[in-house]
Scaffold this motif. Structure first.
Motif, mmCIF file in Angstrom:
data_model
loop_
_atom_site.group_PDB
_atom_site.id
_atom_site.type_symbol
_atom_site.label_atom_id
_atom_site.label_comp_id
_atom_site.label_asym_id
_atom_site.label_seq_id
_atom_site.Cartn_x
_atom_site.Cartn_y
_atom_site.Cartn_z
ATOM 1 N N ASP A 145 -2.678 -5.340 -4.365
ATOM 2 C CA ASP A 145 -4.069 -4.956 -4.067
ATOM 3 C C ASP A 145 -4.350 -3.523 -4.508
ATOM 4 N N PHE A 146 -3.354 -2.678 -4.364
ATOM 5 C CA PHE A 146 -3.509 -1.283 -4.796
ATOM 6 C C PHE A 146 -3.726 -1.222 -6.317
ATOM 7 N N LEU A 147 -2.914 -1.943 -7.056
ATOM 8 C CA LEU A 147 -3.033 -1.909 -8.523
ATOM 9 C C LEU A 147 -4.364 -2.508 -8.969
ATOM 10 N N LYS A 148 -4.781 -3.545 -8.265
ATOM 11 C CA LYS A 148 -6.075 -4.167 -8.581
ATOM 12 C C LYS A 148 -7.187 -3.141 -8.344
ATOM 13 N N HIS A 149 -7.054 -2.416 -7.249
ATOM 14 C CA HIS A 149 -8.067 -1.417 -6.929
ATOM 15 C C HIS A 149 -8.093 -0.306 -7.987
ATOM 16 N N PRO A 172 8.637 7.625 5.099
ATOM 17 C CA PRO A 172 8.741 6.931 3.800
ATOM 18 C C PRO A 172 7.373 6.674 3.177
ATOM 19 N N ILE A 173 6.813 7.651 2.576
ATOM 20 C CA ILE A 173 5.472 7.460 2.019
ATOM 21 C C ILE A 173 5.569 6.722 0.674
ATOM 22 N N ASP A 174 4.551 5.969 0.400
ATOM 23 C CA ASP A 174 4.524 5.246 -0.886
ATOM 24 C C ASP A 174 3.415 5.834 -1.759
ATOM 25 N N ILE A 175 3.166 5.186 -2.870
ATOM 26 C CA ILE A 175 2.207 5.784 -3.818
ATOM 27 C C ILE A 175 0.778 5.787 -3.273
ATOM 28 N N LEU A 211 -0.927 9.329 -3.113
ATOM 29 C CA LEU A 211 -2.148 9.572 -3.879
ATOM 30 C C LEU A 211 -3.274 10.055 -2.957
ATOM 31 N N ASP A 212 -3.367 9.434 -1.800
ATOM 32 C CA ASP A 212 -4.411 9.812 -0.848
ATOM 33 C C ASP A 212 -4.240 11.277 -0.422
ATOM 34 N N ILE A 213 -3.011 11.664 -0.118
ATOM 35 C CA ILE A 213 -2.751 13.044 0.327
ATOM 36 C C ILE A 213 -3.073 14.026 -0.802
ATOM 37 N N LEU A 214 -2.644 13.679 -2.008
ATOM 38 C CA LEU A 214 -2.864 14.594 -3.144
ATOM 39 C C LEU A 214 -4.357 14.748 -3.448
ATOM 40 N N LEU A 215 -5.055 13.623 -3.479
ATOM 41 C CA LEU A 215 -6.473 13.683 -3.855
ATOM 42 C C LEU A 215 -7.325 14.337 -2.775
ATOM 43 N N ARG A 216 -6.816 14.360 -1.547
ATOM 44 C CA ARG A 216 -7.561 15.045 -0.486
ATOM 45 C C ARG A 216 -7.322 16.555 -0.535
ATOM 46 N N LYS A 261 -8.930 1.111 3.490
ATOM 47 C CA LYS A 261 -8.211 -0.061 3.996
ATOM 48 C C LYS A 261 -6.783 -0.095 3.436
ATOM 49 N N LEU A 262 -6.673 0.222 2.150
ATOM 50 C CA LEU A 262 -5.342 0.245 1.530
ATOM 51 C C LEU A 262 -4.451 1.306 2.177
ATOM 52 N N VAL A 263 -5.047 2.476 2.426
ATOM 53 C CA VAL A 263 -4.263 3.570 3.010
ATOM 54 C C VAL A 263 -3.788 3.166 4.409
ATOM 55 N N ARG A 264 -4.692 2.574 5.180
ATOM 56 C CA ARG A 264 -4.292 2.169 6.544
ATOM 57 C C ARG A 264 -3.208 1.096 6.505
ATOM 58 N N ARG A 265 -3.346 0.173 5.580
ATOM 59 C CA ARG A 265 -2.308 -0.876 5.466
ATOM 60 C C ARG A 265 -0.967 -0.254 5.126
#
Lengths: 268, 354
Positions: A16-20, A189-192, A196-201, A219-223
């Motif tokens: 879902d992340f890649l699709k987004h 254990p953070i993932d991409i 990405l969310d942390i960096l872009l903020r 929604k993706l970040v919360r998941r």
């Protein structure tokens, strides 16, 4: 949740992340290479089995930093990549990284007093410098050393060096020695998605900030947080619960939190 | 009129062309016997233009002012006649043609914009492939007109896109097609909207690489040379674009994301247990199709493998595979969301990394 179900959910999250990333207007506008790579990875991941799958973000994704005098003046960017491998329902490989690359113009920068030590020396002066690198990993790199399963490392082996050279130029300087592999600090254990969310903020980049406020992204970040962080913090919580129960008992050897997070069965 | 019937109206002041219209009709009747080509002098049709017949396509000559009809001469050119037609038939496509040879047609019809005429043809093309072009295009325009009142999703289905692309396509459609008064109603508000949709499909979706790729883009996207792709072309058939206007395409097009799915499926068929497959589709393609070294796409500049895209050589306009790093943005290329940019290939002598 069983490990098998957990990893299947994890794969679904990445699909879902890649699709987004492929369908987001903000990403397309910022850098068309990212959605093109994303759709390629989406197709391979979607076609894989839940039991064994492999995702490798390589070439890494490059996101220029904007609206920051120090970084933007000469062109600086984030380089984001990593890989995950699940084999026979086991997480075999897990690492993500971000490098910050800053270009320089030594003669111009000296006027502003911005010169770093590497730039002052003609032997190490380069067009591009990796000024920071963070590596997020789960696993044990050096078996004989006590190290946390999920950790952060400053610097580390710069696998993306070649990709950066190809993107920007052969003249690249990385002085965070490739051979230094410790210390590794316990880290969630953070993932991409979270990365990405942390960096872009924190950085203004070519990806418009509105990207972060889109319901699909949140929604993706919360998941991702639920999948990746909940188990980590539960483990820490369990440690403190156990500590409270066992405190004062002579026969029980109390471990430190660090030791607990280094245990082999501590899987995130 | 029956649903499969078609009426094409040929507007021409040169009545000597009338037998050609008959021939055209005869040829088209081989596809469908309910096809009619009506030949009219511009003045003759003008007299009955308000009758609002069920016309499916107009074919209008560029020069209409040379021959008289019952003593009257149409004083304008093809372009002004198109305006007259559009006023009365806002949903019917108009193709303009010129008797000039192909080499001159672009200059001859250059003053007519893509918005004014839905297509430009030479007289030779009409005689040669006209029956195919006009028949299938008219049919597809008719499909759009018949679908437009059913809403955007049904219109998008006419393209038969992969699911992952539907939302993006919806986002890109002209705003006028997304307005609420248009949705689900067939009123005056929708007049001309079927042509807006058709124009977007033909001038954007099918023309600019992004969703659909031609042979070179397709091969490059999955890491192959054009030749290697051609040798395996039947394997990519499920990714072929088969939506509206596909029958009259000169060069075939493939859905990019469907090509990727084919590579993945092929690799899965081949995979043996525990093999770790690359996640980059271009590299996966090497495994899936047993590509040899010289089957793998090569960058026009650095000669490295797996170029990212297709660029244009500034010296001769030739398109070739190229890495992002070996090419520059093309300032003259109009950027469009979700479509690829046509990048400028750096000169081979220059250091790609500079």
């Amino acid at each position: 949740m069983s490990e098998q179900k957990y990893l299947a959910e994890f794969r679904k999250l990445f699909i879902d992340f890649l699709k987004h990333m492929h369908t987001s207007k903000e990403v397309y506008t910022a850098n068309k290479a990212i959605p093109n790579y994303a759709i390629s990875l989406y197709s391979t991941l979607k076609g894989a089995d839940d039991d064994s799958w492999y995702l490798r973000i390589d070439p890494p994704w490059i996101v220029p930093i904007t609206e920051d005098d120090y970084f933007e003046r000469y062109g600086s960017y984030l380089v984001i990549g990593g890989e995950i491998q699940v084999e026979e329902r086991k997480l075999r490989k897990y690492n993500f990284y971000v490098s910050m690359v800053r270009n320089s113009n030594s003669s111009e920068e000296s006027k502003h007093g911005y010169l770093s030590c590497c730039e002052k020396d003609a032997r190490t002066r380069a067009k591009s410098r990796i000024v920071r690198r963070f590596h997020f990993d789960t696993g044990k790199g050096i078996p004989e050393i006590l190290e946390p399963r999920s950790h952060i490392q400053f610097g580390g082996i710069c696998h993306e060096e070649q990709a950066i050279r190809e993107y920007e130029g052969v003249d690249l300087h990385y002085c965070l020695d490739n051979k230094i592999r410790i210390p590794r600090f316990p880290y969630p254990p953070i993932d991409i998605v979270i990365l990405l969310d942390i960096l872009l903020r924190q950085f203004k980049t070519s990806i418009d900030r509105s990207f972060l406020e889109k319901p699909e992204w949140l929604k993706l970040v919360r998941r991702s947080e639920d999948l990746r962080l909940q188990r980590y913090y539960s483990r820490i919580n369990e440690y403190y619960q156990g500590k409270k129960t066992n405190e004062g008992k002579k026969r029980v050897k109390l471990k430190t939190l660090f030791e607990t997070l280094c245990e082999n069965e501590c899987i995130f | 009129m029956k649903n499969d019937s078609l009426l094409i109206v040929w507007i021409d002041d040169d009545l000597d062309h009338s037998p050609d219209a008959d021939i055209l009709q005869e040829k088209m009747m081989k596809f469908n016997e309910n096809v009619k080509v009506g030949f009219y002098h511009p003045e003759a049709f003008r007299r009955k233009i308000e009758e609002k017949e069920d016309i499916d396509l107009f074919l209008v000559d560029d020069k209409l002012n040379r021959h008289r009809f019952e003593g009257e001469r149409y004083r304008g050119k093809g372009i002004s006649y198109i305006g007259l037609v559009r006023e009365n038939y806002p949903d019917v496509p108009v193709y303009i043609f010129s008797a000039e040879p192909e080499s001159k047609i672009y200059a001859d019809l250059a003053y007519i914009s893509e918005r004014e005429a839905d297509s430009k043809l030479t007289y030779d093309a009409i005689q040669d492939r006209g029956h195919v072009i006009l028949y299938y295009d008219a049919l597809d325009y008719k499909r759009i007109r018949n679908t437009i009142s059913e809403g955007l999703d049904k219109l998008i289905d006419l393209l038969s896109p992969p699911n992952i692309e539907k939302e993006k396509i919806r986002d890109l459609l002209p705003d006028i097609l997304k307005t609420s008064e248009f949705q689900g109603v067939r009123t005056e508000a929708v007049a001309g909207r079927s042509l807006d949709f058709a124009t977007w499909v033909r001038k954007a979706l099918m023309k600019k690489p992004g969703f659909l790729y031609d042979l070179l883009y397709s091969a490059t996207a999955i890491g192959m040379t054009k030749e290697a792709f051609k040798q395996r072309i039947e394997k990519f058939e499920p990714a072929l674009y088969t939506g509206i206007f596909s029958k009259t395409l000169v060069d075939r097009l493939w859905w990019k994301t469907s090509l990727f799915d084919i590579v993945v499926e092929k690799a899965k068929e081949k995979k043996e247990n525990k093999e770790k497959l690359p996640s980059d589709i271009r590299k996966l393609s090497v495994y899936a199709f047993d590509l040899k070294e010289n089957d793998i796409a090569e960058c026009a500049v650095c000669k490295g493998k797996f170029p990212d895209t297709v660029g244009i050589r500034p010296q001769d306009g030739k398109k070739e595979p190229v890495h992002y790093r070996c090419s520059d943005e093309n300032p003259e290329y109009t950027k469009m969301l979700f479509f690829d940019d046509l990048r400028i290939i750096k000169s081979e002598g220059a250091d790609a990394n500079e």
